[in-house]
Design a protein around this motif. Structure first.
Motif, short mmCIF file in Angstrom:
data_model
loop_
_atom_site.label_atom_id
_atom_site.label_comp_id
_atom_site.label_asym_id
_atom_site.label_seq_id
_atom_site.Cartn_x
_atom_site.Cartn_y
_atom_site.Cartn_z
N ASP A 20 0.80 33.35 -10.17
CA ASP A 20 1.76 33.29 -11.83
C ASP A 20 2.20 31.73 -12.25
O ASP A 20 2.53 31.55 -13.40
CB ASP A 20 2.81 34.40 -12.25
CG ASP A 20 3.66 34.26 -11.33
OD1 ASP A 20 3.67 33.31 -9.80
OD2 ASP A 20 4.59 34.00 -11.63
N ASP A 46 -1.55 37.05 -13.40
CA ASP A 46 -1.15 38.10 -13.70
C ASP A 46 -1.49 39.19 -12.88
O ASP A 46 -2.62 39.47 -12.25
CB ASP A 46 -0.72 38.40 -14.35
CG ASP A 46 -1.13 39.09 -15.46
OD1 ASP A 46 -1.76 40.41 -15.24
OD2 ASP A 46 -1.53 38.27 -16.78
N VAL A 48 -2.57 42.35 -13.46
CA VAL A 48 -3.19 42.77 -14.47
C VAL A 48 -4.60 42.15 -14.41
O VAL A 48 -5.54 42.44 -14.36
CB VAL A 48 -2.44 43.60 -15.13
CG1 VAL A 48 -3.50 44.37 -16.83
CG2 VAL A 48 -1.17 44.21 -15.48
N PRO A 69 4.58 38.43 -12.74
CA PRO A 69 4.36 39.55 -13.87
C PRO A 69 3.80 40.52 -13.98
O PRO A 69 2.34 40.34 -13.65
CB PRO A 69 4.89 38.91 -14.81
CG PRO A 69 3.79 37.85 -14.64
CD PRO A 69 3.74 37.59 -12.84
N LYS A 70 3.86 41.79 -15.18
CA LYS A 70 3.18 42.47 -15.43
C LYS A 70 2.81 44.06 -14.43
O LYS A 70 2.75 44.88 -14.47
CB LYS A 70 2.26 42.30 -15.94
CG LYS A 70 2.29 41.69 -16.93
CD LYS A 70 0.64 40.91 -18.17
CE LYS A 70 1.09 40.08 -19.07
NZ LYS A 70 -0.32 39.61 -19.72
N ARG A 71 2.34 42.83 -12.79
CA ARG A 71 2.00 44.12 -11.79
C ARG A 71 2.17 43.58 -11.09
O ARG A 71 1.46 42.02 -10.82
CB ARG A 71 0.19 44.31 -11.93
CG ARG A 71 -0.15 45.34 -11.07
CD ARG A 71 -1.99 46.28 -10.69
NE ARG A 71 -1.77 46.86 -12.03
CZ ARG A 71 -2.93 47.80 -12.73
NH1 ARG A 71 -4.09 46.25 -12.79
NH2 ARG A 71 -2.71 48.45 -13.24
#
Length: 227
Positions: A20, A46, A48, A69-71
Motif C-alpha cells: 500500500d 491493497d 483485494v 487496507p481492505k484485505r
C-alpha cells in the motif's frame, strides 16, 4: 554452450508486487524489473486488488506486505493461494513480530523478509522460492522456532516423526536453522538434488506442504534437539 542456451530459453520469473506504500512499491517494481530473469507483471496497492490481479496474471511469485487496507497480507496470501495454487508468496514487511511470521507460515507463505533487506536479497528470495524452496532470514528463523516452541498439544502422536530417517532429521534440523538447499548440501557434503529429495520425503511422510510447516510440526512434536 549448452548451459548458456538453456539459460536463454528459461522463462523469466513473473512477479507481482502488492504494497500500500506507493513510493516503496514503485521503487521495488523498478529495481526488480532491472534484475536479469525477473519480470514484474503487475503491482497493487491493497489485498483485494492484489488478489484480483494475481488471478488475472497468474504470477510465479507474489511479494506481499502484511499491513494493508481492505484485505491484510495474511488474508490475501490465503486468497491468492486458493486462486493460484502455483504462486509462491513472499511476505515483505516491516514487522518482525513472531506472531506475524507464524501466521504467514500457516497461511502458506514460502518466504518472509523485512523491508530493510537489500534489493539483492529480495531478488534472491524471488529466485529461491520460485525454485520451490523457502526463505527467511536466520534471525527470523530463530523467532519462528521460538514461537513454535511455545505451542503445546495435550496429546502427542510421534508415529509420523518416527518414520523419518536419521538423515532426514538431520536435514530438518538444518532447515530449522534457516539454511537453504545449497547450504545444507555443503554442510552435509551431499548434492543439492539429494537435499531436495530428502525435503520432499520429509514433507510426504509428515503430510505437509512446505518446509516451514515441517519445521513447525517437528518443533511442536519435539522431534528436533533445539536449544
Amino acid at each position: 554452450m549448452a548451459e548458456l542456451t538453456k539459460e536463454r530459453e528459461r522463462e523469466p520469473i513473473r512477479v507481482l508486487v502488492v504494497d500500500d506504500q506507493e513510493l516503496f512499491r514503485r521503487g521495488l517494481t523498478m529495481l526488480l524489473g532491472a534484475e536479469p530473469g525477473v519480470e514484474v507483471v503487475g503491482e497493487a496497492g491493497d489485498g483485494v486488488e492484489g488478489t484480483t490481479l494475481a488471478e488475472r496474471t497468474a504470477p510465479d511469485v507474489v511479494l506481499l506486505d502484511i499491513r494493508m487496507p481492505k484485505r491484510s497480507g495474511i488474508e490475501a496470501c490465503l486468497a491468492i493461494k486458493e486462486a493460484v495454487p502455483s504462486a509462491k508468496i513472499v511476505m515483505l514487511t516491516v514487522s518482525d513480530e513472531e506472531a506475524d511470521l507464524y501466521e504467514a507460515v500457516k497461511s502458506g507463505a514460502a518466504g518472509y523478509l523485512l523491508k530493510d533487506s537489500s534489493i539483492e536479497e529480495v531478488a534472491q528470495a524471488v529466485r529461491v522460492v520460485a525454485d520451490g524452496q523457502s526463505l527467511i532470514s536466520p534471525s527470523m528463523a530463530v523467532k519462528l522456532i521460538d514461537e513454535f516452541k511455545q505451542m503445546s498439544r495435550p496429546e502427542r502422536d510421534h508415529t509420523a516423526g518416527l518414520r523419518l530417517t536419521d538423515r532426514e532429521l538431520e536435514v530438518l534440523r538444518l532447515v530449522a536453522r534457516g539454511m537453504n538447499n545449497r547450504e545444507i548440501a555443503k554442510e552435509l557434503y551431499i548434492s543439492d538434488n539429494t537435499v531436495k529429495n530428502h525435503v520432499r520425503n520429509i514433507l510426504e511422510k509428515l503430510q505437509l506442504h512446505s518446509r516451514m510447516e515441517a519445521v513447525m510440526y517437528a518443533v511442536k512434536e519435539k522431534l528436533l534437539d533445539l536449544p
